[in-house]
Each structure stands twice: as structure tokens, then as C-alpha cells.
Design an enzyme around this catalytic site. Structure first.
Site, short mmCIF file in Angstrom:
data_model
loop_
_atom_site.label_atom_id
_atom_site.label_comp_id
_atom_site.label_asym_id
_atom_site.label_seq_id
_atom_site.Cartn_x
_atom_site.Cartn_y
_atom_site.Cartn_z
CG HIS A 157 9.40 -0.31 -7.65
ND1 HIS A 157 10.05 0.31 -8.70
CD2 HIS A 157 8.17 0.24 -7.61
CE1 HIS A 157 9.24 1.20 -9.26
NE2 HIS A 157 8.08 1.17 -8.62
CG LEU A 158 5.19 0.65 -2.90
CD1 LEU A 158 3.70 0.50 -3.17
CD2 LEU A 158 5.38 1.64 -1.76
CG HIS A 159 4.97 -5.16 -6.27
ND1 HIS A 159 6.22 -5.04 -5.70
CD2 HIS A 159 4.67 -6.48 -6.25
CE1 HIS A 159 6.65 -6.24 -5.36
NE2 HIS A 159 5.73 -7.13 -5.67
CG LEU A 160 -2.49 -3.46 -4.45
CD1 LEU A 160 -2.54 -3.90 -3.01
CD2 LEU A 160 -3.49 -2.32 -4.67
#
Ligand SMILES: [Zn+2]
Length: 190
Positions: free
Chosen positions: A145-148
Site C-alpha cells: 500500500h503505497l504511502h508518502l
């Protein structure tokens, strides 16, 4: 690495069979499921609590959810590197930036800009790190789950405690951070 004073470490709850449901805050443990993803678990347990009558402010505070956008949201990192360590990410469980519809990608960048303003205002940092690790090989803790990441930095903030003792001292508890962030993001909009 040891981290001193971490009252939130117990936010990882286990089920009766001892299985860890990562990302489910203890006060939101009424939600019985497990998506297998820390961030999807966090969101779903918050929404479950609200749907079952919990005050939304209270549920979002428990989960560290600071801001809801249309396709993306901002939350606190439960294991911050520094005070004020935020993460912005899509609601959708996607592992690649290129997989995001362009409107969601633009909103993610908009939330990054808001995060920069809020962090500058609240923490007066000397600099900031904004970054994304895509895939386990790139260092992603939650690869699915991509996250910045967005975090304030200060000259010397990795000082002797980290280099000598391999220990970080975290000066602000997450409840305090959440309240300050919540108010600062709301002020940006007004
Ligand atoms: Zn997810």
C-alpha cells in the site's frame, strides 16, 4: 533500534487466537476483520467504529487519521522517526505510484504540499524529508500500500542518542501530535 517512551506501541492488537491485526488501534478493536494490510486495517477499523456510533473525531484520533481527501488521506506514522512524521496515501490498496489514477496522484501531491505547510508552521524544522519507498527491496515497511512519508528534520536530530546508544527519544506523544495537526490542516482550508 530501541525507542524510548512509546505509549502507542500497544496499538497493535491481537485476536483470540493470537494473530496480530496490524494497524488496528486497541480502542477500535471492535472491528473483527483483518485485511492483511496495516493501512487498510486502520481505515476499516475507523470506519467500522464510526458506523457503529463512535464519535468520528474520537475514532479518527484513535487511528491518527488527520485529514480525509477524496481519493487520499493523511495520517500519523504510529512509529515516527521524528515528531510530526506524517504519511499521505490513497485509500486504494495499490503498490505503485503509476497505478494511481491521475486525479488521485494529483491529490496526493496536493496533500504533500499541505503537509509541508503544516509541518513548517508547527515544527519550524530546518528541513523536511518527503519520500516514497516502492517495494520491499526499496525499503518499504508496508510494501502493498503505497504511502508518502513527510517528516520534519533538524540539524543534529539524529544526534548522539541514535549514533551512540541506538535509541531515539521522541518528545511528543501521538495524541498531542494528532490534535495539533488536525487544527493546522483545518486552518489551511479556512
Ligand atoms: Zn492497504
Amino acid at each position: 533500534m530501541d525507542i524510548l517512551w512509546t505509549p502507542w506501541r500497544y496499538s497493535y492488537v491481537t485476536t483470540a487466537d493470537g494473530k496480530v491485526r496490524a494497524g488496528v488501534p486497541s480502542s477500535l478493536a471492535a472491528w473483527p476483520g483483518d485485511t492483511g494490510c496495516v493501512f487498510c486495517n486502520l481505515l476499516t477499523s475507523i470506519d467500522f467504529a464510526i458506523a457503529h456510533g463512535m464519535n468520528p473525531e474520537e475514532a479518527e484520533a484513535a487511528g491518527g487519521l488527520v485529514l480525509r481527501g477524496r481519493d487520499c488521506f493523511v495520517c500519523l506514522n504510529a512509529f515516527p522517526y521524528t515528531s510530526g512524521h506524517l504519511m499521505a496515501m490513497p485509500y486504494a490498496h495499490l503498490d505503485r505510484l503509476a497505478a494511481l489514477p491521475s486525479e488521485a496522484a494529483h491529490e496526493l501531491m496536493d496533500l504533500a504540499q499541505q503537509s509541508e505547510r503544516v509541518l513548517e508552521r508547527l515544527y519550524r524544522p530546518h528541513g523536511l524529508n518527503f519520500g516514497m519507498n516502492l517495494g520491499q527491496a526499496a525499503g518499504a515497511g508496508v510494501a502493498g500500500h503505497l504511502h508518502l512519508h513527510a517528516l520534519p528534520r533538524w540539524t543534529g536530530d539524529t544526534s548522539f542518542m541514535t549514533t551512540v546508544a541506538e535509541t531515539r527519544v521522541l518528545p511528543e506523544d501521538l495524541g498531542t501530535t494528532w490534535k495539533r495537526m488536525r487544527e493546522a490542516f483545518a486552518e489551511l482550508k479556512s
